[in-house]
Design an enzyme around this catalytic site. Structure first.
Site, PDB file in Angstrom:
ATOM      1  N   PRO A 196       0.794  -1.227   0.000  1.00 52.87           N
ATOM      2  CA  PRO A 196       0.000   0.000   0.000  1.00 52.87           C
ATOM      3  C   PRO A 196       0.824   1.274   0.000  1.00 52.87           C
ATOM      4  CG  PRO A 196      -0.609  -1.418   1.857  1.00 52.87           C
ATOM      5  CD  PRO A 196       0.497  -2.078   1.137  1.00 52.87           C
ATOM      6  N   ASN A 197       0.348   2.201  -0.796  1.00 56.36           N
ATOM      7  CA  ASN A 197       0.852   3.573  -0.888  1.00 56.36           C
ATOM      8  C   ASN A 197       2.198   3.716  -1.589  1.00 56.36           C
ATOM      9  OD1 ASN A 197      -1.412   4.737   0.499  1.00 56.36           O
ATOM     10  ND2 ASN A 197      -0.571   3.814   2.352  1.00 56.36           N
ATOM     11  N   ARG A 214       4.323  11.073  -1.752  1.00 59.55           N
ATOM     12  CA  ARG A 214       4.073  10.769  -0.338  1.00 59.55           C
ATOM     13  C   ARG A 214       5.331  10.967   0.493  1.00 59.55           C
ATOM     14  NH1 ARG A 214       3.926   5.010   2.328  1.00 59.55           N
ATOM     15  NH2 ARG A 214       3.229   5.592   4.402  1.00 59.55           N
ATOM     16  N   TYR A 266      10.701   9.102   2.165  1.00 62.89           N
ATOM     17  CA  TYR A 266      10.855   8.125   1.089  1.00 62.89           C
ATOM     18  C   TYR A 266      11.672   8.631  -0.089  1.00 62.89           C
ATOM     19  CZ  TYR A 266       7.202   5.800   3.724  1.00 62.89           C
ATOM     20  OH  TYR A 266       6.491   5.201   4.726  1.00 62.89           O
ATOM     21  N   ASN A 270       8.017  -5.521  -0.176  1.00 61.64           N
ATOM     22  CA  ASN A 270       7.851  -4.383   0.712  1.00 61.64           C
ATOM     23  C   ASN A 270       6.358  -4.342   1.032  1.00 61.64           C
ATOM     24  OD1 ASN A 270       7.439  -1.928   1.955  1.00 61.64           O
ATOM     25  ND2 ASN A 270       8.863  -0.816   0.641  1.00 61.64           N
ATOM     26  N   ALA A 328       2.524  -0.866   5.125  1.00 61.16           N
ATOM     27  CA  ALA A 328       1.941  -0.935   6.472  1.00 61.16           C
ATOM     28  C   ALA A 328       1.514  -2.349   6.853  1.00 61.16           C
ATOM     29  CB  ALA A 328       0.763   0.022   6.586  1.00 61.16           C
ATOM     30  N   GLU A 336      12.531  -9.108   2.769  1.00 59.88           N
ATOM     31  CA  GLU A 336      11.654  -7.968   3.051  1.00 59.88           C
ATOM     32  C   GLU A 336      12.477  -6.691   2.923  1.00 59.88           C
ATOM     33  OE1 GLU A 336       8.696  -8.147   6.310  1.00 59.88           O
ATOM     34  OE2 GLU A 336       9.806  -6.436   7.107  1.00 59.88           O
ATOM     35  N   HIS A 393      12.398  -2.296   3.018  1.00 59.77           N
ATOM     36  CA  HIS A 393      11.739  -1.030   3.352  1.00 59.77           C
ATOM     37  C   HIS A 393      12.644   0.106   2.918  1.00 59.77           C
ATOM     38  CE1 HIS A 393       8.627  -3.062   5.560  1.00 59.77           C
ATOM     39  NE2 HIS A 393       9.576  -3.828   6.061  1.00 59.77           N
ATOM     40  N   ARG A 443      11.564   5.193  13.056  1.00 53.53           N
ATOM     41  CA  ARG A 443      10.258   5.827  12.886  1.00 53.53           C
ATOM     42  C   ARG A 443       9.365   5.528  14.086  1.00 53.53           C
ATOM     43  NH1 ARG A 443       8.070   5.040   7.087  1.00 53.53           N
ATOM     44  NH2 ARG A 443       6.714   6.704   7.834  1.00 53.53           N
TER      45      ARG A 443
END
Length: 147
Positions: free
Chosen positions: A9-10, A17, A22, A73, A76, A97, A99, A106
């Site tokens: 998502p996103n 964003r 990012y 990735n 969320a 995985e 990110h 964060r």
């Protein structure tokens, strides 16, 4: 060798964003970078992005017998999708995985990954390069098994 790259998502909003977190690169730029790295390594990649958990799970299931490994990735979903965790465990493919941001710098809720337990490892905080690093790892792991 052929790898599936899944973005959750996103991630389609990269460049728009939160560029302070990012970066300014777009999703298309990310895909181009991944495809270029794969060509340089002599392997194939297919990139997929979805904002829907079920679509991500369906793509993981469909990877069996088609792909040699997965780079994911989960966005969320990283922090609460036991369904994605179970899908990754079920297909039992080498998985990394990734990110873009350092999730450990964060918000507290981002420090925990439920999906990482089904992965060979996790790369975070290296920006777009994390995907290349994941690809290098997977190619090396599979080449070692072939040799």
């Amino acid at each position: 060798m052929k790898f599936l790259v899944i973005n959750g998502p996103n991630l389609n909003l990269l460049g728009i964003r939160e560029p302070g977190i990012y970066g300014g690169g777009t999703y298309d730029a990310l895909v181009s970078r991944i495809e270029s790295a794969a060509r340089g390594m002599g392997v194939e990649v297919e990139c997929f992005q979805s904002n829907h958990e079920g679509e991500i799970i369906d793509r993981i299931h469909a990877a069996m017998g088609v792909f040699d490994g997965i780079i994911i990735n989960p966005g969320a979903y990283t922090h609460y999708s036991y369904a994605i965790l179970d899908a990754l465990k079920a297909v039992n493919l080498p998985t990394v995985e990734v990110h873009i941001s350092n999730i450990h710098k964060r918000e507290e809720f981002r420090h925990t990954s439920v999906t990482a337990a089904a992965c060979d490892g996790q790369i975070c905080g290296l920006g777009f390069y994390g995907y290349t690093a994941a690809l290098v790892y997977l190619v090396g792991k599979l080449a070692q098994h072939e040799g």
